[in-house]
Design an enzyme around this catalytic site. Sequence first.
Site, PDB file in Angstrom:
ATOM      1  N   ALA A 244       0.545   5.131   5.389  1.00 32.61           N
ATOM      2  CA  ALA A 244       0.560   3.651   5.515  1.00 32.61           C
ATOM      3  C   ALA A 244       0.796   3.097   3.917  1.00 32.61           C
ATOM      4  CB  ALA A 244      -0.819   2.937   6.028  1.00 32.61           C
ATOM      5  N   ALA A 245       1.202   3.833   2.992  1.00 40.34           N
ATOM      6  CA  ALA A 245       1.646   3.234   1.690  1.00 40.34           C
ATOM      7  C   ALA A 245       3.129   2.560   1.963  1.00 40.34           C
ATOM      8  CB  ALA A 245       2.301   4.443   0.716  1.00 40.34           C
ATOM      9  N   GLY A 246       3.883   2.874   2.749  1.00 38.27           N
ATOM     10  CA  GLY A 246       4.892   2.003   3.052  1.00 38.27           C
ATOM     11  C   GLY A 246       4.726   0.821   3.666  1.00 38.27           C
ATOM     12  N   ASP A 247       3.834   0.570   4.651  1.00 41.32           N
ATOM     13  CA  ASP A 247       3.560  -0.503   5.119  1.00 41.32           C
ATOM     14  C   ASP A 247       2.660  -1.647   4.207  1.00 41.32           C
ATOM     15  OD1 ASP A 247       4.476   0.320   7.663  1.00 41.32           O
ATOM     16  OD2 ASP A 247       2.503   1.492   8.311  1.00 41.32           O
TER      17      ASP A 247
END
Length: 298
Positions: A244-247
Amino acid sequence: MSTPRIAVFGSVNMDLVAYADTAPATGETVTGTAFRQVPGGKGANQAVAAARAGADTVFLGAVGGDAFGTELRDNLVAAGIDTTGLRTVPGPSGIAHIVVDGRGGNSIIVVPGANGGVTGTVPGDRELIGGADALLLQLELPMEAVVAAARTGREQGVRVHLTPAPARDLPDELLESVDVLVPNEHEAAAITGRTDPREALAALLERVPEVLITLGGEGSLHGTRSGAPVHVPALKVDAVDTTAAGDTFCGSFAVARAEGADPAGAMRFAAAAAALSVQRRGASSSMPARAEVEDLLR
Ligand code: ATP
């Protein structure tokens, strides 16, 4: 500065994660080492990221009438998110069934459940989307629903951000309503056939006016149709879990832009939020509060 308002129209899943030294082959049963049940779905994760970054956030989507549905809704409410646009439909909630082996490799089955039944917008969605400064979309709902939501955003003058994940062909009828496309480097390559991020950026800018490609530990690259691309490095940290780094990055970027930050400023804010999240295990539970991000940037 008034509080920015973010609408997220997207997926919400319960992630069921089983850990085993070796993943089972077909026909095999293995004894696992641990199990975790974690709220997920790119839509819900981006909504939590936006709320933690300080936005008034509304989530639109669907959960099933099962116990997971109640838990997923409660999790969004606990994050301070308005769930007026989250419908409960008959049948199961979306789940992601994840097996993680001893080397950190994983295999995932996503069963869309209630997410798969979202085929468009419903009365009431228009007002919720229209009241926002930005609308965040991903591709974990049926394409027809994503197109309908993007159109609603465009008609209401709301900035539409699209994370094209999972990667797939992007129809013109969707991109004509998108203001900002935010792929990671793999999605950008899959969509354009160009593995060089600067080449992929140029190709994507032929289809949408603004593009932001995330590059993992290498940071992010932003471009518009005028001016040179801007690269902002990632913070140097010891990453323990990039789930969830991208989110986290997408939600935080949208909030900073809605507050009036320029692209580079919003990328720095988002990079700091994502850097904090990768130093902790978990998906939405690893996302930092705004005060932590501001402390890091001071
Ligand atoms: P995920 O699918 O894991 O949610 P993603 O592939 O969509 O992530 P990435 O490009 O990997 O997105 O990461 C998004 C942002 O998170 C990066 O631009 C960067 O700012 C930050 N980030 C990711 N990995 C690291 C890392 N190892 N160290 C510091 N920052 C990182």
